[in-house]
Scaffold this active site. Sequence first.
Site, mmCIF file in Angstrom:
data_model
loop_
_atom_site.group_PDB
_atom_site.id
_atom_site.type_symbol
_atom_site.label_atom_id
_atom_site.label_comp_id
_atom_site.label_asym_id
_atom_site.label_seq_id
_atom_site.Cartn_x
_atom_site.Cartn_y
_atom_site.Cartn_z
ATOM 1 N N ASP A 143 14.296 4.554 -11.458
ATOM 2 C CA ASP A 143 13.605 4.603 -12.753
ATOM 3 C C ASP A 143 12.119 4.891 -12.500
ATOM 4 O OD1 ASP A 143 12.417 4.200 -15.183
ATOM 5 O OD2 ASP A 143 13.200 2.159 -15.482
ATOM 6 N N GLU A 147 -8.006 6.038 9.999
ATOM 7 C CA GLU A 147 -6.842 5.468 10.676
ATOM 8 C C GLU A 147 -5.970 6.598 11.201
ATOM 9 O OE1 GLU A 147 -2.571 4.210 10.736
ATOM 10 O OE2 GLU A 147 -3.562 5.815 9.661
ATOM 11 N N CYS A 194 -7.452 0.375 6.685
ATOM 12 C CA CYS A 194 -8.204 0.864 5.517
ATOM 13 C C CYS A 194 -9.615 0.287 5.448
ATOM 14 C CB CYS A 194 -7.441 0.546 4.230
ATOM 15 S SG CYS A 194 -5.745 1.125 4.270
ATOM 16 N N THR A 248 3.911 5.402 -1.736
ATOM 17 C CA THR A 248 2.473 5.066 -1.766
ATOM 18 C C THR A 248 1.696 5.877 -0.723
ATOM 19 O OG1 THR A 248 2.794 3.157 -0.304
ATOM 20 C CG2 THR A 248 2.880 2.726 -2.652
ATOM 21 N N SER A 261 2.080 -7.581 3.029
ATOM 22 C CA SER A 261 0.724 -7.001 3.023
ATOM 23 C C SER A 261 0.008 -7.297 1.704
ATOM 24 C CB SER A 261 0.756 -5.492 3.301
ATOM 25 O OG SER A 261 1.228 -4.772 2.186
ATOM 26 N N HIS A 295 -10.083 -2.021 -2.825
ATOM 27 C CA HIS A 295 -9.233 -1.118 -2.046
ATOM 28 C C HIS A 295 -7.953 -0.908 -2.857
ATOM 29 C CE1 HIS A 295 -6.694 0.712 0.809
ATOM 30 N NE2 HIS A 295 -5.949 -0.360 1.015
ATOM 31 N N LYS A 324 -3.799 -6.780 -9.689
ATOM 32 C CA LYS A 324 -3.474 -8.099 -9.124
ATOM 33 C C LYS A 324 -4.720 -8.712 -8.496
ATOM 34 C CE LYS A 324 1.297 -6.913 -8.021
ATOM 35 N NZ LYS A 324 2.520 -7.574 -7.740
ATOM 36 N N ASN A 370 -2.645 6.724 -2.104
ATOM 37 C CA ASN A 370 -3.419 5.974 -1.115
ATOM 38 C C ASN A 370 -4.134 6.946 -0.170
ATOM 39 O OD1 ASN A 370 -4.504 3.922 0.394
ATOM 40 N ND2 ASN A 370 -2.559 3.069 1.094
ATOM 41 N N SER A 414 -5.396 -3.733 6.607
ATOM 42 C CA SER A 414 -4.287 -4.537 7.125
ATOM 43 C C SER A 414 -4.507 -4.868 8.588
ATOM 44 C CB SER A 414 -2.975 -3.764 6.984
ATOM 45 O OG SER A 414 -2.608 -3.687 5.635
HETATM 46 N N1 COA Z 1 9.779 -0.708 -14.636
HETATM 47 C C1 COA Z 1 8.634 -1.407 -14.492
HETATM 48 N N2 COA Z 1 8.313 -2.109 -13.344
HETATM 49 C C2 COA Z 1 9.199 -2.055 -12.329
HETATM 50 C C3 COA Z 1 10.417 -1.337 -12.412
HETATM 51 C C4 COA Z 1 10.696 -0.636 -13.636
HETATM 52 N N3 COA Z 1 11.817 0.072 -13.813
HETATM 53 N N4 COA Z 1 11.091 -1.488 -11.257
HETATM 54 C C5 COA Z 1 10.329 -2.263 -10.443
HETATM 55 N N5 COA Z 1 9.184 -2.624 -11.101
HETATM 56 C C6 COA Z 1 8.072 -3.424 -10.597
HETATM 57 C C7 COA Z 1 8.526 -4.657 -9.821
HETATM 58 O O1 COA Z 1 8.797 -5.746 -10.681
HETATM 59 C C8 COA Z 1 7.310 -4.901 -8.941
HETATM 60 O O2 COA Z 1 6.298 -5.540 -9.702
HETATM 61 P P1 COA Z 1 5.488 -6.783 -9.089
HETATM 62 O O3 COA Z 1 4.833 -6.302 -7.820
HETATM 63 O O4 COA Z 1 4.496 -7.117 -10.133
HETATM 64 O O5 COA Z 1 6.500 -7.839 -8.803
HETATM 65 C C9 COA Z 1 6.800 -3.468 -8.646
HETATM 66 O O6 COA Z 1 7.393 -2.635 -9.642
HETATM 67 C C10 COA Z 1 7.217 -2.932 -7.284
HETATM 68 O O7 COA Z 1 8.597 -3.089 -7.155
HETATM 69 P P2 COA Z 1 9.232 -3.588 -5.800
HETATM 70 O O8 COA Z 1 10.693 -3.683 -5.975
HETATM 71 O O9 COA Z 1 8.501 -4.792 -5.299
HETATM 72 O O10 COA Z 1 8.874 -2.303 -4.897
HETATM 73 P P3 COA Z 1 9.085 -2.002 -3.374
HETATM 74 O O11 COA Z 1 10.067 -2.889 -2.731
HETATM 75 O O12 COA Z 1 9.333 -0.539 -3.322
HETATM 76 O O13 COA Z 1 7.661 -2.334 -2.687
HETATM 77 C C11 COA Z 1 5.399 -1.995 -2.103
HETATM 78 C C12 COA Z 1 6.415 -2.047 -3.245
HETATM 79 C C13 COA Z 1 4.012 -1.839 -2.661
HETATM 80 C C14 COA Z 1 5.477 -3.266 -1.280
HETATM 81 C C15 COA Z 1 5.722 -0.745 -1.222
HETATM 82 O O14 COA Z 1 5.456 0.410 -1.958
HETATM 83 C C16 COA Z 1 4.976 -0.686 0.091
HETATM 84 O O15 COA Z 1 5.419 -1.234 1.088
HETATM 85 N N6 COA Z 1 3.812 0.057 0.129
HETATM 86 C C17 COA Z 1 3.015 0.217 1.340
HETATM 87 C C18 COA Z 1 2.181 -1.003 1.684
HETATM 88 C C19 COA Z 1 1.077 -1.283 0.761
HETATM 89 O O16 COA Z 1 0.623 -0.417 0.029
HETATM 90 N N7 COA Z 1 0.571 -2.528 0.790
HETATM 91 C C20 COA Z 1 -0.502 -2.963 -0.085
HETATM 92 C C21 COA Z 1 -1.516 -3.829 0.569
HETATM 93 S S1 COA Z 1 -2.537 -2.914 1.656
#
Ligand code: COA
Length: 391
Positions: free
Chosen positions: A29, A79, A111, A152, A201, A233, A242, A276, A309
Amino acid sequence: MNVGIDLIHFATADYYLGLDTFAAEKNIDVDKFYIGIGQEKMSIAPPDEDVVTLSAKAAAPILAQIDSDEITAVLFATESGVDQSKSAGVFMHGLLNLANRCRVIEFKHACYSGAAALQMATTMVRANPKEKILVIAADIAKYDVDTSGEATQGSGAVAMLITENPRIINIEPGSGYFTEDVMDFWRPNHRTTALVDGKYSTKVYLNSLKQTWDHFTEVTEKSFADIDYFCYHIPFTKMAEKAHKTLIRRAKATVNDVDFDAQTLPGQLYNRIIGNSYSASLFIGFISLLDNVDADISNKRVSFFSYGSGCVAEFFTGVMQPGYQSVLMTNNHRTQIMNRAPLSYTEYLAFYHQPDSTDENITFEHNNRGAYRLAGIQDYKRYYEKTASET
Ligand code: COA
């Protein structure tokens, strides 16, 4: 003495992958990306674009406005460097014909390194006001296909001229910083893609924000109410939301002090459609604020939270200088973003899987439409060229 950013400009790649295209391919979705992580597009670099060419593209419009022989140092944060020994900045120094009387060095910590380079540059200028330092933060964010990080990715470079009496923002002395040895994101030397424990992370990021805020308030005695705009960041824009919620709670900010959207949204607009860019993303967020905020923000205080990180983080502030609008390069930024060409998922994969720097000999197809490109690698030496489109 006022020291800070005198000029700032960013560059991004000429192509993008829409997260609508990505969602359709993965049968996910699209609102998971548009709403869940707050991202719409990722800038994708073709094989003949790397952090050197991106940084040259970012820096050239700044150098065109000054005597580039006056640059005393290039502090290059990345990086995704191109050589284990030679600084990416030295390749850029050659491409841009900078003076030999100039020091060039590469900074690395995920980063965070862009903020480290900026802080070091301000310190150097405070010690010797004759210094004019070019700070570069440039990265191509690359994760493995079919991992949670794949959505990302992105790419970008920011160039900042750091001087005495800056025309854009005076970086204030005093910052909060924090280091903790954790494994939330890392990239062993043999890998071109990062490994990440994504959910972890985000937790370490938010904890680092709390720790740097506490340190920042102790050192500077400033409070939430002293800050008008907040740049974070931004690995994905939902992370900045957040972060701001977390900071509001930590700082015990009152309702009167919080205008959530005004304080954070203008600083996210570019990141939402670029993706990113690791070390560059905080500063692309700052440029997004400058280019998109409706009000005149002269004399307003902007905060910067840098998170790398692994992890190292820093919270610091700056004060906007009157007349800053006259030196912004908003049109350049908007045009670059608008002129990117969309990729299908298959085209993106072709770029993604193209041979990389492990090749001994290769000539790259001409996909990079910018003024500087990686032409090829011969005997493991990288060859760059200026193209006809250089202005
Ligand atoms: N409609 C609306 N929101 C939705 C959705 C939908 N259909 N499906 C999922 N979501 C929301 C989830 O509820 C979640 O929200 P929350 O974070 O507020 O709980 C968000 O979308 C992400 O979903 P999630 O299932 O947690 O995604 P993921 O397992 O793919 O992981 C990251 C997301 C960011 C952890 C992943 O993209 C990642 O590893 N990125 C690289 C690391 C990174 O950027 N780290 C950040 C710190 S430097």
